[in-house]
Enzyme design. Structure first.
Site, short mmCIF file in Angstrom:
data_model
loop_
_atom_site.label_atom_id
_atom_site.label_comp_id
_atom_site.label_asym_id
_atom_site.label_seq_id
_atom_site.Cartn_x
_atom_site.Cartn_y
_atom_site.Cartn_z
N LYS A 47 0.76 -1.08 -0.05
CA LYS A 47 0.20 0.05 -0.20
C LYS A 47 0.88 1.28 -0.05
CE LYS A 47 -3.91 -2.29 2.33
NZ LYS A 47 -4.43 -2.71 3.70
N GLN A 66 -4.15 -0.70 9.76
CA GLN A 66 -4.05 -2.25 9.05
C GLN A 66 -4.64 -3.38 10.26
OE1 GLN A 66 -3.19 -2.91 5.98
NE2 GLN A 66 -3.68 -5.19 6.56
N ASP A 89 -10.04 3.90 5.00
CA ASP A 89 -10.52 2.40 4.63
C ASP A 89 -11.96 2.40 4.54
OD1 ASP A 89 -8.50 0.60 4.41
OD2 ASP A 89 -7.98 0.51 6.67
#
Ligand code: NAP
Length: 282
Positions: free
Chosen positions: A50, A94, A117
């Site tokens: 990412k 994460q 997210d």
């Protein structure tokens, strides 16, 4: 029939190009903060990918790697610091977090405008209300890959296997939203006779985390099959779909790897850009 393989890598590259072009027009450098707690090897790989993808499109990444024994309080304090940092436009936490940390409580501390997210309750609530907001990355990636190949969900029957807050549930809302207009069924581990349900799908999305759960007998001839699953097995990475068997029945199918995975990363970048466009240079 041999299915068309929906190339997530290529579609993700196209999304990244669009993001890179819009980043150039911003007039400032957007920033994505990545927060990784502990030393789960898969999570390290995901975060590295990412960050690399962000840098390639001109998004600066700020990495925070924390020890596995980090306290809830310290983690939330870091989130508050990132919320206040004008160089940070997107925050990626994460998951999963090490045992003992409450991921939901940490997510709720993220400024919803920086929720790259799309998993903050405010953004999930906006999704339920059909209002604009940052959408979860994997479901967005599923819709984007379908759009790229001209597969319109409108009027189609979609079956989603899996009801997680990360994939199945938000995807069900997104596919049944006004303007997308699929008729959606959500199946899960308590669904009796799964094959009878999935065989009704024009578009079948597998997001169960069970290697090769979906075989040829689960699929209506000519259906589009999207495999979200990523499962580490002795044979390497496999999806939730028995690719070789299902490719003989379906009209189109995503591979694993190279399907939804790269799309998730690309949509994270798109969310970070959208957040930066809204927040401005700070
Ligand atoms: P999750 O939270 O474990 O949810 C799995 C869902 O599948 C649950 O709703 C579960 O039902 C259902 N399920 C499990 N076994 C089933 C069965 N035998 N039949 C029918 N339904 C079943 O997993 P997740 O986070 O949604 O992830 C799902 C998969 O997608 C995993 O392989 C994950 O690694 C992968 N993933 C990929 C990406 C990507 O970028 N490609 C992103 C996120 C996740 P219950 O609710 O009844 O338990």
């Amino acid at each position: 029939m041999t299915a068309l393989v929906l190339d997530g890598k290529a579609v993700a590259a196209a999304v990244r190009e669009e993001v890179a072009a819009r980043v150039q027009e911003l007039g400032f450098t957007p920033g994505l903060a990545t927060v990784l707690v502990g030393d789960d090897p898969a999570s390290h790989v995901y975060v590295r990918n990412k960050r690399r993808a962000a840098e390639q499109v001109g998004i600066r990444s700020f990495h925070h790697g924390l020890a596995p024994d980090t306290s809830q309080q310290d983690l939330e304090a870091l989130i508050h610091q990132l919320n206040a940092d004008p160089h940070v436009h997107g925050i990626l936490l994460q998951l999963p977090l090490p045992t003992g940390l409450d991921a939901q409580a940490v997510t709720e501390q993220i400024d919803p405008r920086k929720d790259a997210d799309g998993l903050h309750p405010a953004n999930l609530g906006r999704l339920v209300l059909d209002r604009p907001g940052l959408r979860p990355c994997t479901p967005s990636g599923v819709l984007r890959i379908l759009e790229h190949y001209g597969i319109a969900p409108a009027g189609k029957r979609a079956v989603i296997v899996g009801r997680s807050f990360l994939v199945g549930r938000p995807l069900a809302l997104m596919m049944s939203a006004r303007g997308v207009d699929a008729t959606v069924t959500v199946a899960h581990s308590r669904t009796p006779d799964l094959a009878a349900v999935t065989a009704q799908a024009d578009i079948l999305v597998a997001a169960a985390g069970v290697p090769r759960l979906i075989g040829a007998g689960h699929v209506k001839p000519g259906a589009v099959v999207v495999d979200v699953g990523i499962n580490r097995t002795e044979d390497g990475l496999v999806g939730d779909v028995d690719f070789d068997a299902v490719a003989e029945v379906a009209s189109a199918i995503t591979p694993v790897p190279g399907g939804v995975g790269p799309m998730t990363v690309a949509m994270l970048l798109a969310n970070t850009l959208a957040a930066a466009e809204r927040l401005g240079p700070g």
